[in-house]
Scaffold this motif. Structure first.
Motif, PDB file in Angstrom:
ATOM      1  N   ASP A 487      -4.397  -1.380  -0.672  1.00  0.00           N
ATOM      2  CA  ASP A 487      -5.529  -1.093  -1.556  1.00  0.00           C
ATOM      3  C   ASP A 487      -6.858  -1.493  -0.928  1.00  0.00           C
ATOM      4  N   THR A 488      -6.844  -2.177   0.200  1.00  0.00           N
ATOM      5  CA  THR A 488      -8.094  -2.403   0.916  1.00  0.00           C
ATOM      6  C   THR A 488      -8.551  -1.133   1.625  1.00  0.00           C
ATOM      7  N   GLN A 489      -7.625  -0.237   1.895  1.00  0.00           N
ATOM      8  CA  GLN A 489      -7.956   0.992   2.617  1.00  0.00           C
ATOM      9  C   GLN A 489      -8.061   2.208   1.711  1.00  0.00           C
ATOM     10  N   GLN A 490      -7.391   2.188   0.580  1.00  0.00           N
ATOM     11  CA  GLN A 490      -7.606   3.225  -0.429  1.00  0.00           C
ATOM     12  C   GLN A 490      -7.915   2.518  -1.745  1.00  0.00           C
ATOM     13  N   PRO A 491      -9.159   2.119  -1.910  1.00  0.00           N
ATOM     14  CA  PRO A 491      -9.515   1.221  -3.013  1.00  0.00           C
ATOM     15  C   PRO A 491      -9.494   1.919  -4.360  1.00  0.00           C
ATOM     16  N   SER A 538      -2.461  -5.511  -2.061  1.00  0.00           N
ATOM     17  CA  SER A 538      -2.482  -6.448  -0.933  1.00  0.00           C
ATOM     18  C   SER A 538      -2.587  -7.895  -1.393  1.00  0.00           C
ATOM     19  N   GLY A 539      -3.343  -8.151  -2.462  1.00  0.00           N
ATOM     20  CA  GLY A 539      -3.450  -9.519  -2.952  1.00  0.00           C
ATOM     21  C   GLY A 539      -2.121 -10.036  -3.455  1.00  0.00           C
ATOM     22  N   LEU A 540      -1.419  -9.210  -4.222  1.00  0.00           N
ATOM     23  CA  LEU A 540      -0.110  -9.598  -4.734  1.00  0.00           C
ATOM     24  C   LEU A 540       0.888  -9.744  -3.591  1.00  0.00           C
ATOM     25  N   SER A 541       0.812  -8.845  -2.614  1.00  0.00           N
ATOM     26  CA  SER A 541       1.738  -8.908  -1.485  1.00  0.00           C
ATOM     27  C   SER A 541       1.497 -10.145  -0.642  1.00  0.00           C
ATOM     28  N   LEU A 576       2.669  -0.797 -10.205  1.00  0.00           N
ATOM     29  CA  LEU A 576       2.171  -1.373  -8.967  1.00  0.00           C
ATOM     30  C   LEU A 576       3.241  -1.331  -7.885  1.00  0.00           C
ATOM     31  N   LEU A 577       2.788  -1.454  -6.652  1.00  0.00           N
ATOM     32  CA  LEU A 577       3.694  -1.497  -5.508  1.00  0.00           C
ATOM     33  C   LEU A 577       3.526  -2.831  -4.805  1.00  0.00           C
ATOM     34  N   LEU A 578       4.641  -3.546  -4.640  1.00  0.00           N
ATOM     35  CA  LEU A 578       4.655  -4.843  -3.971  1.00  0.00           C
ATOM     36  C   LEU A 578       5.446  -4.714  -2.678  1.00  0.00           C
ATOM     37  N   THR A 579       4.823  -5.011  -1.561  1.00  0.00           N
ATOM     38  CA  THR A 579       5.505  -4.988  -0.269  1.00  0.00           C
ATOM     39  C   THR A 579       5.710  -6.413   0.201  1.00  0.00           C
ATOM     40  N   LEU A 580       6.938  -6.739   0.547  1.00  0.00           N
ATOM     41  CA  LEU A 580       7.269  -8.087   0.991  1.00  0.00           C
ATOM     42  C   LEU A 580       7.136  -8.190   2.504  1.00  0.00           C
ATOM     43  N   PRO A 581       7.120  -9.398   3.058  1.00  0.00           N
ATOM     44  CA  PRO A 581       6.854  -9.578   4.496  1.00  0.00           C
ATOM     45  C   PRO A 581       7.839  -8.831   5.381  1.00  0.00           C
ATOM     46  N   ARG A 582       7.308  -8.282   6.474  1.00  0.00           N
ATOM     47  CA  ARG A 582       8.111  -7.492   7.404  1.00  0.00           C
ATOM     48  C   ARG A 582       8.619  -8.373   8.544  1.00  0.00           C
ATOM     49  N   THR A 583       9.097  -9.534   8.182  1.00  0.00           N
ATOM     50  CA  THR A 583       9.634 -10.484   9.149  1.00  0.00           C
ATOM     51  C   THR A 583      10.980 -10.972   8.630  1.00  0.00           C
ATOM     52  N   ALA A 584      11.577 -11.903   9.364  1.00  0.00           N
ATOM     53  CA  ALA A 584      12.802 -12.517   8.877  1.00  0.00           C
ATOM     54  C   ALA A 584      12.531 -13.198   7.537  1.00  0.00           C
ATOM     55  N   SER A 664     -14.569  -8.610 -20.000  1.00  0.00           N
ATOM     56  CA  SER A 664     -16.027  -8.612 -19.901  1.00  0.00           C
ATOM     57  C   SER A 664     -16.527  -7.817 -18.711  1.00  0.00           C
ATOM     58  N   GLY A 665     -15.662  -7.000 -18.138  1.00  0.00           N
ATOM     59  CA  GLY A 665     -16.059  -6.145 -17.043  1.00  0.00           C
ATOM     60  C   GLY A 665     -16.506  -6.877 -15.808  1.00  0.00           C
ATOM     61  N   THR A 666     -16.049  -8.095 -15.630  1.00  0.00           N
ATOM     62  CA  THR A 666     -16.520  -8.885 -14.490  1.00  0.00           C
ATOM     63  C   THR A 666     -15.557  -8.853 -13.326  1.00  0.00           C
ATOM     64  N   SER A 667     -14.362  -8.369 -13.529  1.00  0.00           N
ATOM     65  CA  SER A 667     -13.378  -8.416 -12.454  1.00  0.00           C
ATOM     66  C   SER A 667     -13.387  -7.146 -11.644  1.00  0.00           C
ATOM     67  N   SER A 668     -13.047  -7.269 -10.414  1.00  0.00           N
ATOM     68  CA  SER A 668     -12.944  -6.115  -9.521  1.00  0.00           C
ATOM     69  C   SER A 668     -11.536  -5.588  -9.512  1.00  0.00           C
ATOM     70  N   GLY A 669     -11.418  -4.252  -9.416  1.00  0.00           N
ATOM     71  CA  GLY A 669     -10.092  -3.658  -9.314  1.00  0.00           C
ATOM     72  C   GLY A 669      -9.557  -3.662  -7.919  1.00  0.00           C
ATOM     73  N   GLY A 670     -10.262  -4.274  -6.987  1.00  0.00           N
ATOM     74  CA  GLY A 670      -9.822  -4.316  -5.603  1.00  0.00           C
ATOM     75  C   GLY A 670      -8.799  -5.402  -5.370  1.00  0.00           C
ATOM     76  N   PRO A 671      -8.478  -5.649  -4.098  1.00  0.00           N
ATOM     77  CA  PRO A 671      -7.408  -6.594  -3.774  1.00  0.00           C
ATOM     78  C   PRO A 671      -7.795  -8.044  -3.956  1.00  0.00           C
ATOM     79  N   GLY A 672      -9.078  -8.337  -4.116  1.00  0.00           N
ATOM     80  CA  GLY A 672      -9.500  -9.726  -4.188  1.00  0.00           C
ATOM     81  C   GLY A 672      -9.617 -10.328  -2.801  1.00  0.00           C
ATOM     82  N   GLU A 673     -10.025 -11.581  -2.746  1.00  0.00           N
ATOM     83  CA  GLU A 673     -10.268 -12.235  -1.469  1.00  0.00           C
ATOM     84  C   GLU A 673      -8.991 -12.373  -0.653  1.00  0.00           C
TER      85      GLU A 673
END
Length: 903
Positions: A487-491, A538-541, A576-584, A664-673
């Motif tokens: 979601d950082t690339q397709q916001p 991305s934030g949730l992931s 929503l879509l949650l992607t887990l780490p691509r490692t062991a 209150s319309g203060t939150s962003s729909g993006g991934p967050g920090e």
């Protein structure tokens, strides 16, 4: 040793006392106690003492190990942790207090901000609390079967007087729900709350620090989270989880497959060492999340089948296919490094039903999901034939790996499977480095998963935050109809978190929702192809990735973030879509899966269901430089700028909704920090790896040219490509291990490429006659069969050469081969011994050979010797004739005549 925690309990009070406690809690909620603490462990020095060290790990601090992930109205909050003293002096803890945020967290960034700093807190309990004596009222005593279960009571720890150097003391709190003090209605009060364990005490002077001559005070806080869930009756948020089944382990020798011993260790839950139990944890998580889609790495699958020797019969059926001119290829000992040929000599999963699959086909009672469309776990129709069962000897050698493979094949019969590229290759880095040949191999090897376990190959999952506009067209050309983006690339275009199902044009432009319902490639003439995009949160992931490591700095952060997302629109369910780490798999993955499956505000959904949901409009593709520049302001700004009207209308609809008004319309729909920073870092890693990986293409080109020396040249090139692709694995690049891996992999490829070669011969070689044979020794040091020719090449016309017959060398075999040559004139020729393919094409392997050409030496020597003999003969005759006949002396003649007369 950690000190065992002790607890003090408070029995239920009178009804009046309970009302008083409730009123006090409401008062605290309405007038919160402003209490700022810093998440980083810090010390507030005593004015009379020297300032202590500011490094948290070097000073006494507190850590939270476990916290109740959520709390219901009749439950209790449990917080456990440790007081740690890493110094060389005693530490005297004064108290440990549990605080919570004064307000619930309705914005994504509220969660990350709490990790950094805990402000505006409400005190819940302290180790200094003294529970009052239980009231001695007979009316409160219950007897018999009518006795009600005990309600949760406050329990606080007894802290030790001192914590010795290098020791730690455990503590545990139990806080009843009525003391948690979340006032208001169930809908307005439910949600994520920040927690903090605040430690205060006195640190004695460190004996190892000469400057430390007196004690100092300590104040440090460890963050955590919980979710207050008093059954608010909200709509659950649907979450589709992508669970990678991969192992980002590199081979010690640089080969393409994972060593069997390491696989056995990864499949053993009781093992120790690198990757220990990682594969077993994946199976545990998959069992806990029945709606998850399993993203399978073909390298892992090939390594397991090779380790379990599941391809022997399949290889026997195809033996001889690589021979030419009626000659059978020599046995190839490279079975451990050759990719398996899945699907041979196997039993289809449809031929025999297990009890589990029979129950699924019959429609089990718990088979449906919340969407009312069934659980989506029918046996895949495109599943290939599964390999045969391992032999008894293999099962005894690798018992845990055998069981793991059985579990995976059983899961494949009723789960959604998504094939990853070979080694989960970092596709965008390959594209950016112009590594087309390796990319083709990586994408093509998805067929291993498809033919063995079944599954889909129409979905590509590039590394988060690394996709460029040109990559979208490459994704479409690879045959994919769906791409997983961050979601950082397709916001999002809304002020809240949008659903994951969307669409994007291959030119990076924003596509209309529903435009991707037509298959890729069917766009009208002149119009770019539109891909279906599944946008991962991305934030949730990232929060899930931290949780799965088992060492989260703020326990409960993942569920708190999911609750904050749900609280954005509690009566408007999103997918929503949650992607887990691509490692062991990390040690915390099973716990993460358990929390996700039981959270009452989250509902699992299959990938098929997600792809069938109503698509939403999202912004155009944002490349990472833009994301990095705007991460602090939120990524939805770029999307809003691209389509202000769309964003405005969506925001307006959000504002009219009750949930939107609550936020209150203060939150962003993006991934967050959290998500923006994680994806920006991933983009930087991919850019840095591209320069390193560019050398892999050169190595592959050289190796592919040398591969024609082998009987099965195609398999050799494939193995070379696979060995190099291991270094492009997403997990390897993101862990900054590509440089070490590249060194090992290129060494392995060079060993194969240079394994068949002519050995250097004598620097002086005499050629006699018009034609001669030069003996050249050729060596095959590889584990596969080779078939070549030899030729000696001369830079001058004094030496004429011919090509040898075809020579077949088995693995680890050396042989002397005679190369025909013809000497034409006397010369010292610096010739080159060339290795040729069976068809006569020149291979790069060669060696230098000095040939001293003496073409007339034998005739000259014969003539010289013959002439010398003739001269000797003529000279003798001449002397004989010149001297004439020899005369007898007169006295000898007279004596001879006298003896004749006397006799």
């Amino acid at each position: 040793m950690p000190s065992a925690p002790s607890r003090r309990t408070r029995t239920p009070r009178l009804v009046l006392a309970r009302w008083a406690a409730g009123a006090a809690a409401c008062a605290l909620a309405l007038t919160p106690l402003a209490r700022g603490t810093d998440a980083a462990a810090q010390q507030q020095p005593d004015p009379a003492a020297e300032a202590p060290t500011a490094e948290p790990a070097a000073s006494p601090h507190v850590t939270v190990d476990e916290v109740s992930p959520w709390m219901e109205s009749d439950g209790a909050l449990t917080v456990t942790g440790r007081v740690i003293n890493p110094t060389s002096a005693d530490f005297t803890p004064s108290s440990v207090e549990i605080v919570r945020s004064s307000n619930r967290m309705t914005m994504r960034d509220d969660v990350s901000d709490w990790v950094d700093q805990q402000t505006a807190t409400v005190l819940l309990a302290s180790s200094d609390d003294e529970p009052p004596e239980p009231a001695d009222d007979p009316d409160d005593q219950s007897e018999g079967d009518d006795a009600e279960p005990d309600e949760p009571t406050l329990e606080v720890p007894d802290l030790p007087t001192t914590v010795a150097p290098g020791e730690q003391a455990e503590f545990s709190f139990t806080i009843p729900a009525d003391q948690f003090g979340a006032g208001g209605s169930a809908v307005s009060s439910w949600g994520a709350y920040g927690l903090g364990a605040t430690l205060s005490g006195t640190a004695e002077a460190d004996s190892e620090n000469p400057a430390g001559t007196s004690s100092s005070s300590v104040l440090t806080t460890a963050p955590a989270f919980t979710v207050w869930h008093p059954d608010p009756g909200i709509d659950r948020t649907e979450v589709t989880t992508v669970l990678p089944i991969t192992l980002d382990a590199t081979s010690t020798d640089g080969g393409p497959l994972i060593e069997p011993e390491l696989l056995e260790q990864a499949a053993d839950p009781e093992a120790t060492g690198d990757y220990a139990g990682a594969l077993r944890r994946v199976i545990t998580a998959a069992d806990t999340l029945p709606e998850s889609v399993l993203a399978v790495d073909p390298r892992l699958l090939a390594s397991v089948t090779a380790a379990l020797d599941l391809t022997t019969e399949a290889e026997e059926d195809t033996e001889g296919e690589g021979a030419s001119d009626g000659e059978d290829p020599a046995p190839d000992a490279s079975a451990s490094d050759d990719a398996p040929q899945p699907g041979a000599e196997a039993q289809s999963p449809d031929d025999e039903q297990t009890p589990d699959t029979a129950e699924t086909d019959g429609g089990s009672a718990d088979g449906g999901n919340a969407n009312g469309e069934g659980d989506g776990t029918t046996a895949p129709q495109d599943a290939g034939d599964l390999p045969t069962t391992p032999s008894e000897e293999v099962q005894e050698t690798y018992p845990h790996l055998t069981q793991w493979y059985e579990d995976v094949t059983e899961l494949a019969q009723d789960r959604e499977i998504m094939a990853l590229p070979w080694a989960d290759a970092h596709l965008t880095s390959l594209w950016h480095s112009d590594m087309s040949a390796l990319t083709e191999t990586a994408v093509g090897d998805r067929e291993i998963v498809e033919s063995t376990l079944g599954g889909r190959t129409d979905v590509l999952w590039p590394a988060a935050g690394t996709v460029r506009t040109g990559d979208l067209n490459a994704i479409a050309e690879a045959g994919a109809e769906t791409v997983i983006l961050s979601d950082t690339q397709q916001p999002s275009l809304t002020s809240y978190t949008s659903s994951a199902n969307s669409a994007i044009s291959v030119d990076g432009a924003r596509a209309q929702p529903g435009a991707a319902e037509d298959p890729a490639g069917t766009a009208p003439a002149g119009e770019p192809t539109v891909l279906q995009s599944l946008v991962a949160d991305s934030g949730l992931s990232e929060a899930a990735a931290v949780h799965s490591t088992g060492d989260s700095p703020a326990p409960g952060q993942f569920l708190a973030l999911s609750a904050a997302i749900t609280a954005e629109r509690p009566f408007d369910s999103r997918s929503l879509l949650l992607t887990l780490p691509r490692t062991a798999a990390g040690t915390g993955l099973p716990d993460l899966a358990d929390d996700l499956s039981r959270a009452p505000w989250v509902e699992g959904a299959t990938l098929e269901h997600l792809m069938d949901t109503e698509p939403v409009a999202r912004g155009p593709l944002v490349e990472m430089p833009e994301v990095a520049d705007t991460s602090g302001a939120g990524s939805d700004g770029a999307g809003a700028g691209s389509d202000g009207a769309g964003a405005g209308s969506d925001a307006a609809s959000a504002g009219s909704d009750g949930a939107g008004a609550d936020r209150s319309g203060t939150s962003s729909g993006g991934p967050g920090e959290i998500g923006a920073e994680a994806d920006a870092h991933a983009g930087e890693q991919a850019a840095g790896a591209s320069a390193l990986l560019a050398s892999l293409q050169e190595q592959y080109t050289a190796g592919a040219e040398a591969s024609h020396a082998f009987v099965d040249a195609e398999a050799t090139r494939r193995d070379m490509a696979r060995a190099l692709l291991v270094c492009t694995a997403t997990g390897v690049i993101e862990a900054d291990r590509a440089d070490t891996c590249t060194e090992h992999a290129t060494g392995w490829v060079e060993g194969i490429a240079e394994g068949v070669r002519p050995e250097p011969g004598s620097s002086v070689l005499l050629v006699t006659g018009e034609q001669a044979m030069i003996p050249v020794r050729i060596e095959n040091s590889t584990d596969r069969s080779a078939r070549v020719r030899l030729r000696v090449e001369s830079p001058t016309p004094q030496l004429s050469t011919e090509v040898t017959d075809i020579v077949t060398l088995g693995p680890e075999e050396s042989r002397s081969v005679e190369v025909p040559v013809r000497g034409l004139a006397n010369a010292d020729v610096n010739s080159t011994v060339r290795l040729l393919t069976a068809d006569g094409d020149v291979l790069p392997q060669s060696t230098e050979l000095l040939v001293r050409v003496r073409a007339d030496w034998e005739n000259t020597a014969t003539i010289a010797i013959g002439a010398a003999l003739v001269l000797v003969l003529v000279g003798g005759l001449f002397r004989t004739i010149r001297r004439g006949r020899r005369k007898i002396p007169k006295n000898q003649l007279d004596a001879a005549v006298a003896r004749a007369e006397d006799g």
